[in-house]
Design a protein around this motif. Sequence first.
Motif, mmCIF file in Angstrom:
data_model
loop_
_atom_site.group_PDB
_atom_site.id
_atom_site.type_symbol
_atom_site.label_atom_id
_atom_site.label_comp_id
_atom_site.label_asym_id
_atom_site.label_seq_id
_atom_site.Cartn_x
_atom_site.Cartn_y
_atom_site.Cartn_z
ATOM 1 N N ILE A 7 42.248 24.739 4.752
ATOM 2 C CA ILE A 7 41.681 23.586 4.786
ATOM 3 C C ILE A 7 41.313 23.180 6.152
ATOM 4 C CG2 ILE A 7 44.292 22.636 5.532
ATOM 5 C CD1 ILE A 7 43.672 19.731 4.268
ATOM 6 N N LYS A 8 40.140 22.561 6.215
ATOM 7 C CA LYS A 8 39.536 22.220 7.640
ATOM 8 C C LYS A 8 40.284 21.008 8.044
ATOM 9 C CE LYS A 8 35.124 21.512 9.820
ATOM 10 N NZ LYS A 8 33.771 21.589 9.472
ATOM 11 N N SER A 10 39.923 18.780 10.246
ATOM 12 C CA SER A 10 39.229 17.549 10.323
ATOM 13 C C SER A 10 39.463 16.507 9.094
ATOM 14 C CB SER A 10 37.712 17.599 10.559
ATOM 15 O OG SER A 10 36.959 18.317 9.550
ATOM 16 N N ARG A 11 39.746 17.339 7.971
ATOM 17 C CA ARG A 11 39.800 16.525 6.490
ATOM 18 C C ARG A 11 41.174 15.832 6.842
ATOM 19 N NH1 ARG A 11 41.394 19.785 1.146
ATOM 20 N NH2 ARG A 11 41.708 17.908 -0.212
ATOM 21 N N HIS A 14 40.764 12.600 9.071
ATOM 22 C CA HIS A 14 40.146 11.576 8.194
ATOM 23 C C HIS A 14 41.159 10.922 7.363
ATOM 24 C CE1 HIS A 14 36.219 12.364 10.133
ATOM 25 N NE2 HIS A 14 36.294 13.876 9.313
ATOM 26 N N LEU A 15 42.068 11.784 6.631
ATOM 27 C CA LEU A 15 42.945 11.204 5.684
ATOM 28 C C LEU A 15 43.968 10.325 6.413
ATOM 29 C CD1 LEU A 15 44.053 11.326 2.695
ATOM 30 C CD2 LEU A 15 45.145 13.090 3.508
#
Length: 116
Positions: A7-8, A10-11, A14-15
Amino acid sequence: MIGIDLIKTSRMDHLIERFGEKALLKFLSENEIKLVKNNKTAAGFWAVKEAVSKALGVGIGSQCSFHDILISKTAKGAPKIKLSEKITQEFNVKNASISITHDGEYAIAVAAIEVT
């Protein structure tokens, strides 16, 4: 059986920016949230749960939810998992182990599941 997930981070940023602690509650228990040091840790925990579900051959969904996989730490700080009784029985799980690593903008997790 082996599962892996990437998983990146940054994802996860944002979440959490969008939904706050509600985002964490979607896939973590309150005790797991206490172990989260930052968004990279949270991303690693997400990856663990995805990797475990992939090792089981089903992914996250009706057969295996995020909350069927519980992450804790050993006395030395290494991550470990406990699977729900439902998962242990349905998939005949004898043993399970995980590993998490972070590199730059990514969190990666591997899960090994031994079945009888």
